[in-house]
Enzyme design. Structure first.
Site, PDB file in Angstrom:
ATOM      1  N   SER A  97     -18.229 119.103  14.294  1.00 16.03           N
ATOM      2  CA  SER A  97     -19.020 118.326  15.241  1.00 16.03           C
ATOM      3  C   SER A  97     -20.301 119.088  15.563  1.00 16.03           C
ATOM      4  CB  SER A  97     -18.210 118.036  16.493  1.00 16.03           C
ATOM      5  OG  SER A  97     -17.626 119.217  16.946  1.00 16.03           O
ATOM      6  N   LEU A  98     -21.096 118.544  16.446  1.00 15.03           N
ATOM      7  CA  LEU A  98     -22.398 119.144  16.735  1.00 15.03           C
ATOM      8  C   LEU A  98     -22.447 119.614  18.171  1.00 15.03           C
ATOM      9  CD1 LEU A  98     -24.651 116.383  15.118  1.00 15.03           C
ATOM     10  CD2 LEU A  98     -24.210 118.672  14.219  1.00 15.03           C
ATOM     11  N   GLU A 131     -32.650 112.337  13.073  1.00 11.45           N
ATOM     12  CA  GLU A 131     -31.931 111.107  12.709  1.00 11.45           C
ATOM     13  C   GLU A 131     -31.256 110.540  13.945  1.00 11.45           C
ATOM     14  OE1 GLU A 131     -28.988 112.370   9.857  1.00 11.45           O
ATOM     15  OE2 GLU A 131     -30.438 113.609   8.791  1.00 11.45           O
ATOM     16  N   LYS A 133     -28.511 109.384  16.303  1.00 12.95           N
ATOM     17  CA  LYS A 133     -27.077 109.711  16.325  1.00 12.95           C
ATOM     18  C   LYS A 133     -26.329 108.409  16.591  1.00 12.95           C
ATOM     19  CE  LYS A 133     -23.858 113.094  18.147  1.00 12.95           C
ATOM     20  NZ  LYS A 133     -22.757 112.223  18.570  1.00 12.95           N
ATOM     21  N   ASP A 135     -23.533 105.871  17.316  1.00 17.63           N
ATOM     22  CA  ASP A 135     -22.339 106.000  18.137  1.00 17.63           C
ATOM     23  C   ASP A 135     -21.210 105.156  17.544  1.00 17.63           C
ATOM     24  OD1 ASP A 135     -20.710 106.795  20.130  1.00 17.63           O
ATOM     25  OD2 ASP A 135     -21.632 105.573  21.695  1.00 17.63           O
ATOM     26  N   TYR A 245     -25.220 109.856   6.048  1.00 13.72           N
ATOM     27  CA  TYR A 245     -26.126 110.902   6.522  1.00 13.72           C
ATOM     28  C   TYR A 245     -25.704 112.323   6.162  1.00 13.72           C
ATOM     29  CZ  TYR A 245     -22.732 110.823  10.376  1.00 13.72           C
ATOM     30  OH  TYR A 245     -21.575 110.826  11.107  1.00 13.72           O
ATOM     31  N   LYS A 333     -28.852 114.673  23.083  1.00  8.38           N
ATOM     32  CA  LYS A 333     -28.315 113.440  23.640  1.00  8.38           C
ATOM     33  C   LYS A 333     -29.331 112.813  24.572  1.00  8.38           C
ATOM     34  CE  LYS A 333     -23.950 113.319  22.258  1.00  8.38           C
ATOM     35  NZ  LYS A 333     -22.969 113.140  23.270  1.00  8.38           N
ATOM     36  N   CYS A 438       0.463 120.738  47.905  1.00  7.44           N
ATOM     37  CA  CYS A 438       0.340 119.888  46.723  1.00  7.44           C
ATOM     38  C   CYS A 438       0.748 118.457  47.057  1.00  7.44           C
ATOM     39  CB  CYS A 438       1.229 120.440  45.607  1.00  7.44           C
ATOM     40  SG  CYS A 438       1.353 119.323  44.210  1.00  7.44           S
ATOM     41  N   CYS A 441       4.134 117.482  45.114  1.00  9.63           N
ATOM     42  CA  CYS A 441       5.459 118.065  45.362  1.00  9.63           C
ATOM     43  C   CYS A 441       5.580 118.716  46.730  1.00  9.63           C
ATOM     44  CB  CYS A 441       5.805 119.081  44.274  1.00  9.63           C
ATOM     45  SG  CYS A 441       4.858 120.615  44.406  1.00  9.63           S
ATOM     46  N   CYS A 456      -1.336 124.416  42.942  1.00  9.46           N
ATOM     47  CA  CYS A 456       0.000 124.145  43.448  1.00  9.46           C
ATOM     48  C   CYS A 456       0.912 125.284  42.995  1.00  9.46           C
ATOM     49  CB  CYS A 456       0.477 122.818  42.883  1.00  9.46           C
ATOM     50  SG  CYS A 456       2.258 122.615  42.900  1.00  9.46           S
ATOM     51  N   CYS A 462       7.244 120.941  40.348  1.00 10.38           N
ATOM     52  CA  CYS A 462       6.226 119.953  40.704  1.00 10.38           C
ATOM     53  C   CYS A 462       6.178 118.859  39.649  1.00 10.38           C
ATOM     54  CB  CYS A 462       4.853 120.621  40.818  1.00 10.38           C
ATOM     55  SG  CYS A 462       3.541 119.428  41.081  1.00 10.38           S
TER      56      CYS A 462
HETATM   57  S1  IVH Z   1     -24.251 115.217  11.007  1.00 11.11           S
HETATM   58  C1  IVH Z   1     -21.806 119.223  10.623  1.00 11.11           C
HETATM   59  N1  IVH Z   1     -25.740 113.114  11.460  1.00 11.11           N
HETATM   60  O1  IVH Z   1     -21.983 112.739  15.524  1.00 11.11           O
HETATM   61  C2  IVH Z   1     -22.292 118.009  11.368  1.00 11.11           C
HETATM   62  N2  IVH Z   1     -23.658 113.268  12.623  1.00 11.11           N
HETATM   63  O2  IVH Z   1     -21.197 115.253  17.088  1.00 11.11           O
HETATM   64  C3  IVH Z   1     -22.145 116.743  10.606  1.00 11.11           C
HETATM   65  N3  IVH Z   1     -23.149 111.330  14.032  1.00 11.11           N
HETATM   66  O3  IVH Z   1     -18.972 113.627  13.985  1.00 11.11           O
HETATM   67  C4  IVH Z   1     -22.591 115.558  11.365  1.00 11.11           C
HETATM   68  N4  IVH Z   1     -24.979 110.201  13.564  1.00 11.11           N
HETATM   69  O4  IVH Z   1     -19.692 111.173  13.860  1.00 11.11           O
HETATM   70  C5  IVH Z   1     -24.596 113.743  11.764  1.00 11.11           C
HETATM   71  N5  IVH Z   1     -27.151 111.295  11.692  1.00 11.11           N
HETATM   72  C6  IVH Z   1     -25.999 111.916  11.995  1.00 11.11           C
HETATM   73  C7  IVH Z   1     -25.052 111.359  12.893  1.00 11.11           C
HETATM   74  C8  IVH Z   1     -23.891 112.080  13.178  1.00 11.11           C
HETATM   75  C9  IVH Z   1     -23.833 110.194  14.245  1.00 11.11           C
HETATM   76  C10 IVH Z   1     -21.838 111.664  14.647  1.00 11.11           C
HETATM   77  C11 IVH Z   1     -20.768 112.052  13.671  1.00 11.11           C
HETATM   78  C12 IVH Z   1     -20.350 113.437  14.051  1.00 11.11           C
HETATM   79  C13 IVH Z   1     -20.840 113.546  15.452  1.00 11.11           C
HETATM   80  C14 IVH Z   1     -21.180 114.992  15.751  1.00 11.11           C
END
Ligand code: IVH
Length: 764
Positions: A97-98, A131, A133, A135, A245, A333, A438, A441, A456, A462
């Site tokens: 993830s990022l 790019e 992102k 959703d 992507y 974000k 608490c 409990c 607690c 509990c």
């Molecule tokens: S690159 C190593 N590019 O965002 C990272 N991710 O928080 C590879 N996402 O799991 C991801 N648009 O589901 C990349 N242009 C984009 C994206 C993208 C949406 C999502 C993707 C990933 C999440 C990361």
């Protein structure tokens, strides 16, 4: 309709090997086209009977010549996936993830960090892509010799689910890669985002409303629900889409830059988001972010930010990864959104480790498209208007029930109460009194010195803590018991069917005997009666499926449910009950890291659990050490704190858990129920000349920064240390090296120049 004369086909027994091979190719082609016509275009070109006959024939030929079975065999692709769900698939390259950032300042910091790591000056050229992102949910598509053979969800990043049949119904996903200059790679895994447009989302919810079905909360949930359908025909109806992507496994380099890769994906037949841009510096990135932000309301799909990636793939390789995120990319974000609303009530939730967390119940308010009714208030000090050191926050204004408050929401994170307008406060309002007992409990709730959290002290007495621990135990990264969600855990606990993890494994036997409850009705009720007896009665009534607490009816239902097999109960049924028991039985074999994580010991997260499992190999070895270790200091304690990623705080939490009689007994009973605790494989030993060695860098490095040198050495399996000792295997000394170099020479440790080091590891 295409004319297929089944009569003319030779009997399978009479086929030669060559004929069989040719026919399997023909069948794969025609059946795949038929699937697409049926599922995606809703325009079948053969009848169901013909389709079934061809599929059977394909199976029969494969049975006769198993080695001729094709990777894209139609018998694997469409057809009902196993009823228990989707096959698990391991990602050859993990899906990471990022890191998220929320302001423009952090974009510059990202650019600085990249340059610093690479040792580049602030004004050296540095290209990035920006790019949108998307959703949705990420999807990995594997193409072998240009043919789509696998579609997999991200899952936990290491193991996803095989959704090939469903992916094949998505129009934006080519079944075959378009060749580029007549060429397709042997292997290419294209990654991207699967999503649903707003228009399709609203239409889908409209149809669901008409049929009285539950509505999807947002397009992302709708896309996820649609992709994870056992019947691909349903996925096909949902009209999902896909943007490419990124990529995973590949047999040949994909491109020299991210920008070029996107163009290649487009040439191979994918949709690539047209808002993706090449940028030349951090200012460009910030500008591009705001361009995309401005476009956001006009798009027919959800985006939640902009992803920035270092454009050069060579530089991406040099930058590499932290444990779960790349250094070469980041997600900016969209800024958090806020709204004002009334805070009607402050509730206290009790977590797995006993922490009392205040939750604000709000008059529901729409914040950036999401209706928010609850928000966190962090802790007692936060409500009182001070930070952990006692300094005032919000100008020292406290938050009270009945206040007019500002609520803030950023991405997926839990909304927060950020501020309060005391001019709207009623004159008779009183400061909030944070409970010292608490609410679940009744045990005293105390603060450890220096901590802002009130906990607690009820421990395993509990009910709130016990339920939260059980929820943790069955959760996906722990025992991953599908079918036992939060609701079921709560219900089964209240009914006393499950009080501790071991009970999960004996549930099926008790279900068969018609004696699921372990406590009498009175005992079960008194167990959940914490600060509020009326609340306990309500919970019990809910657990037995009644609306009100009728003094006779509820106990009667309690007995009846205990006697009635799950398969005959409302909300279950034969299949769900069977699936649940099957899911539980399957977990009697469990990897050691999951078991350790599932115990829910404070401070022991997934990463630490994996480190512990890798160190000890077996449950016996782990158990032996943690039950003997003494925080005052002994050999076992030293062993524990020497493990990478385990500090004294975590080690003490582990040791104390096993010292508490009650907890140890619970763990022992659980382990008694397990058939096999599977040893966790150490990460594939890195095949490099420096794997397992301890290295010290000193002096000035000329080809890379310290940070990069360290990251590369670690990626090659070496340990990098700051000081030279007899444990050091290698010192890499650049110009200006001083005391560390002298020490190495004294100790007779091998010393290399930077160039010799680079030669050893194979260049920059
Ligand atoms: S690159 C190593 N590019 O965002 C990272 N991710 O928080 C590879 N996402 O799991 C991801 N648009 O589901 C990349 N242009 C984009 C994206 C993208 C949406 C999502 C993707 C990933 C999440 C990361």
């Amino acid at each position: 309709m295409e004319k297929i004369d089944l009569e003319k086909l030779k009997p399978v027994e009479a086929l030669t090997r060559e004929e069989a091979k040719a026919e399997l190719a023909w069948l794969a082609d025609i059946l795949n086209r038929a699937n697409r016509a049926y599922y995606t275009n809703a325009a079948p070109f053969m009848s169901d009977a013909e389709y079934d006959a061809l599929k059977l024939r394909n199976k029969a030929i494969e049975a006769r010549f198993p080695d001729l079975k094709r990777p894209d065999s139609p018998s694997d692709i469409v057809g009902a996936p196993p009823a228990s769900g989707f096959r698990k698939v391991e990602h050859k390259v993990p899906m990471l993830s990022l890191e998220d950032i929320f302001d423009d300042e952090s974009v510059h910091e990202f650019d600085h960090a990249v340059r610093k790591f690479l040792g580049l000056s602030p004004d050296a050229p540095m290209d990035y892509t920006a790019e949108p992102k998307i959703d949705g949910l990420s999807l990995a598509l594997t193409y072998e010799k240009g043919r789509l053979v696998l579609g997999a969800t991200r899952g936990d990043g290491r193991v996803g689910e095989d959704v090939t049949a469903n992916a094949m119904t998505i129009r934006d996903i080519p079944h075959r890669l378009k060749p580029i200059n007549g060429h397709v790679p042997d292997l290419l895994e294209v990654r991207g985002e699967c999503y649903m447009t707003h228009q399709d989302f609203f239409a889908l919810n409209e149809r669901r409303k008409e049929r009285g079905e539950k509505l999807f909360a947002n397009p992302r949930n709708a896309a996820a629900g649609s992709l994870r359908q056992l019947d691909p025909r349903i996925t096909a109806e949902r009209n999902l889409r896909f943007f490419a992507y990124a990529w995973g496994a590949h047999s040949e380099p994909v491109a020299e830059s991210q920008h070029e890769a996107l163009q290649r994906f487009r040439a191979h037949g994918f949709k690539v988001n047209i808002l993706s841009e090449l940028c030349h510096n951090a200012e460009d990135l910030v500008r591009e972010f705001h361009v995309i932000e401005d476009m956001r309301p006009t798009l027919d799909y959800d985006i939640d930010g902009v992803v920035f990636k270092v454009n050069s793939i060579a530089l991406q390789h040099r930058l590499g990864y932290r444990s779960t995120t790349p250094r070469w990319a980041i997600a900016r974000k969209f800024s958090p959104v806020e709204a004002w609303t009334w805070l009607s009530k402050i509730d206290i939730q009790v977590g797995r480790t006993g922490a009392l967390s205040p939750v604000a119940r709000l008059k529901p308010v729409n914040i950036g498209g999401v209706v928010v009714a609850n928000a966190t208030l962090h802790n007692e000090d936060y409500i009182a208007g001070r930070d952990s050191k006692g300094n005032p926050i919000r100008g020292g204004r406290d938050i009270r029930e009945g206040d007019w408050v500002k609520v803030y929401r950023a991405g997926d994170v839990i909304p927060k109460v950020a501020d309060v307008d005391i001019s709207k406060r009623k004159p008779d309002s009183k400061p909030y009194q944070f409970p010292h007992f608490c609410p679940a409990c009744g045990a005293p709730a105390v603060r450890e010195p220096g901590s802002s959290v009130r906990r607690c002290t009820g421990g395993l007495s509990c009910p709130a803590q016990v339920i939260e621990r059980l929820i943790h135990f069955v959760s996906r990264p722990a025992f991953d018991i599908v079918g036992l969600g939060e609701k079921q855990v709560e219900q089964f606990y209240v009914l006393s069917w499950i009080s501790e993890p071991a009970d999960i494994f004996t549930l099926e036997a008790r279900d068969r005997e018609g004696r699921k409850a372990r406590l009498t009705f009175e005992e079960a009720l008194s167990r959940i009666t914490g600060a509020d007896p009326a609340e306990a009665k309500l919970r019990m009534a809910r657990a037995v499926g009644l609306k009100g607490f009728d003094p006779d009816e509820v106990p009667r239902r309690f007995e009846e449910l205990s006697r009635t097999p799950l398969a005959a109960q409302y909300g279950w049924g034969e299949t769900s009950a069977r699936n649940l028991f099957r899911a539980i039985a399957a977990r009697r074999r469990i990897p050691l890291d999951r078991l350790i994580f599932a115990l829910g010991i404070r401070h022991v997260g997934q990463v630490a659990a994996t480190m512990l499992a890798r160190h000890f190999h077996s449950w016996q070895a782990f158990y032996r050490t943690v039950t003997r270790a003494d925080p005052e200091g002994n050999a076992e304690w030293e062993e524990l704190v020497a493990i990478d990623g385990v500090g004294p705080v975590m080690a003490e939490a582990i040791v104390l858990t096993f010292r508490r009689e009650k907890e140890r007994a619970i763990i022992d009973r659980l382990v008694d129920q397990l058939e096999e605790i599977i040893e966790v494989e150490a990460p594939a030993p890195v095949d490099s000349p420096v794997a397992g060695r301890t290295i010290v860098f000193t002096g000035t490095l000329e080809h890379m920064t310290r940070a990069e040198a360290k990251a590369r050495a670690e990626a090659l399996g070496a340990k990098v240390s700051n000081s030279v000792s007899s444990k050091t295997d290698l010192v890499v000394a650049g110009p200006g090296a001083g005391s560390k170099l002298r020490k190495a020479q004294e100790l007779g440790v091998k010393v290399l120049s930077e160039q010799e080091w680079l030669d050893l590891i194979g260049g920059v």
